[in-house]
Design an enzyme around this catalytic site. Structure first.
Site, PDB file in Angstrom:
ATOM      1  N   HIS A 104     -17.537  -5.320   6.075  1.00 25.76           N
ATOM      2  CA  HIS A 104     -16.985  -4.190   6.837  1.00 25.76           C
ATOM      3  C   HIS A 104     -15.537  -4.601   7.046  1.00 25.76           C
ATOM      4  CE1 HIS A 104     -17.417  -1.095  10.309  1.00 25.76           C
ATOM      5  NE2 HIS A 104     -16.135  -1.478  10.280  1.00 25.76           N
ATOM      6  N   HIS A 106     -12.130  -5.904   7.858  1.00 23.19           N
ATOM      7  CA  HIS A 106     -11.603  -6.458   9.110  1.00 23.19           C
ATOM      8  C   HIS A 106     -10.335  -7.236   8.840  1.00 23.19           C
ATOM      9  CE1 HIS A 106     -14.588  -9.252   7.450  1.00 23.19           C
ATOM     10  NE2 HIS A 106     -13.846 -10.233   7.922  1.00 23.19           N
TER      11      HIS A 106
HETATM   12  P1  5GP Z   1     -14.809 -12.971   6.718  1.00 24.35           P
HETATM   13  O1  5GP Z   1     -15.205 -14.318   6.198  1.00 24.35           O
HETATM   14  O2  5GP Z   1     -15.749 -11.896   6.267  1.00 24.35           O
HETATM   15  O3  5GP Z   1     -13.357 -12.648   6.453  1.00 24.35           O
HETATM   16  O4  5GP Z   1     -14.856 -13.086   8.304  1.00 24.35           O
HETATM   17  C1  5GP Z   1     -15.952 -12.744   9.074  1.00 24.35           C
HETATM   18  C2  5GP Z   1     -15.640 -13.246  10.475  1.00 24.35           C
HETATM   19  O5  5GP Z   1     -16.578 -12.650  11.346  1.00 24.35           O
HETATM   20  C3  5GP Z   1     -15.791 -14.766  10.634  1.00 24.35           C
HETATM   21  O6  5GP Z   1     -14.543 -15.315  11.088  1.00 24.35           O
HETATM   22  C4  5GP Z   1     -16.910 -14.919  11.663  1.00 24.35           C
HETATM   23  O7  5GP Z   1     -16.688 -15.976  12.576  1.00 24.35           O
HETATM   24  C5  5GP Z   1     -16.912 -13.574  12.354  1.00 24.35           C
HETATM   25  N1  5GP Z   1     -18.224 -13.186  12.860  1.00 24.35           N
HETATM   26  C6  5GP Z   1     -19.407 -13.258  12.185  1.00 24.35           C
HETATM   27  N2  5GP Z   1     -20.406 -12.788  12.937  1.00 24.35           N
HETATM   28  C7  5GP Z   1     -19.851 -12.400  14.117  1.00 24.35           C
HETATM   29  C8  5GP Z   1     -20.390 -11.826  15.312  1.00 24.35           C
HETATM   30  O8  5GP Z   1     -21.593 -11.566  15.448  1.00 24.35           O
HETATM   31  N3  5GP Z   1     -19.515 -11.578  16.319  1.00 24.35           N
HETATM   32  C9  5GP Z   1     -18.177 -11.839  16.202  1.00 24.35           C
HETATM   33  N4  5GP Z   1     -17.411 -11.551  17.266  1.00 24.35           N
HETATM   34  N5  5GP Z   1     -17.631 -12.378  15.096  1.00 24.35           N
HETATM   35  C10 5GP Z   1     -18.464 -12.656  14.065  1.00 24.35           C
HETATM   36 ZN    ZN Z   2     -20.016  -1.549   8.874  1.00 17.68          ZN
END
Ligand code: 5GP
Ligand code: ZN
Length: 119
Positions: A104, A106
């Site tokens: 999603h 971010h």
């Molecule tokens: P990506 O690796 O997809 O760029 O980053 C995903 C981010 O989401 C990671 O930094 C991880 O710590 C964060 N994250 C994963 N699960 C949760 C959650 O349940 N709550 C929050 N606040 N952050 C989350």
């Molecule tokens: Zn979503």
């Protein structure tokens, strides 16, 4: 608004999973990362389910522009020091090669005094 019932961040948008909110409006939510890399580490997301930057379309132009303009304001609000001595980093992982974990869209916002755990 598109939503995916199996998506972690859609569940956060819906309030089914709690988060520490930084900002919210009709289209955008910002909340603290659960596993921060830096003294300040929050995520900005569109409330609509967009899996990654790869799915962005012209209809998302204003939304993404709003997120970019919001980032500096929220960064200061959350404790990043002012530019140029301070500042912050934005990054958005897109796809497996970037190690995107949550599909999603971010934007990570990291900042605060160094050292940071990562990055
Ligand atoms: P990506 O690796 O997809 O760029 O980053 C995903 C981010 O989401 C990671 O930094 C991880 O710590 C964060 N994250 C994963 N699960 C949760 C959650 O349940 N709550 C929050 N606040 N952050 C989350
Ligand atoms: Zn979503």
């Amino acid at each position: 608004m598109s939503t995916d019932p199996d998506c972690l961040f859609c569940k956060i948008v819906a309030g089914k999973i709690p988060s520490r909110k930084v900002y919210e409006d009709d289209e955008i939510l910002a909340f603290h990362d659960i596993n921060p890399w830096a003294p300040v580490h929050f995520l900005m997301i569109p409330k609509a389910h967009i899996p990654s930057m790869a799915q962005l379309a012209p209809e998302h132009e204003a939304l993404m522009g709003r997120m970019m303009l919001l980032a500096p304001r929220l960064a200061l609000q959350e404790g990043c020091r002012p530019y140029p001595e301070g500042g912050f980093r934005l990054f958005t992982n897109t796809g497996a090669d970037s190690r995107q974990e949550v599909h999603h869209l971010h934007i990570h916002v990291t900042g605060g005094p160094r050292p940071w755990l990562r990055g």
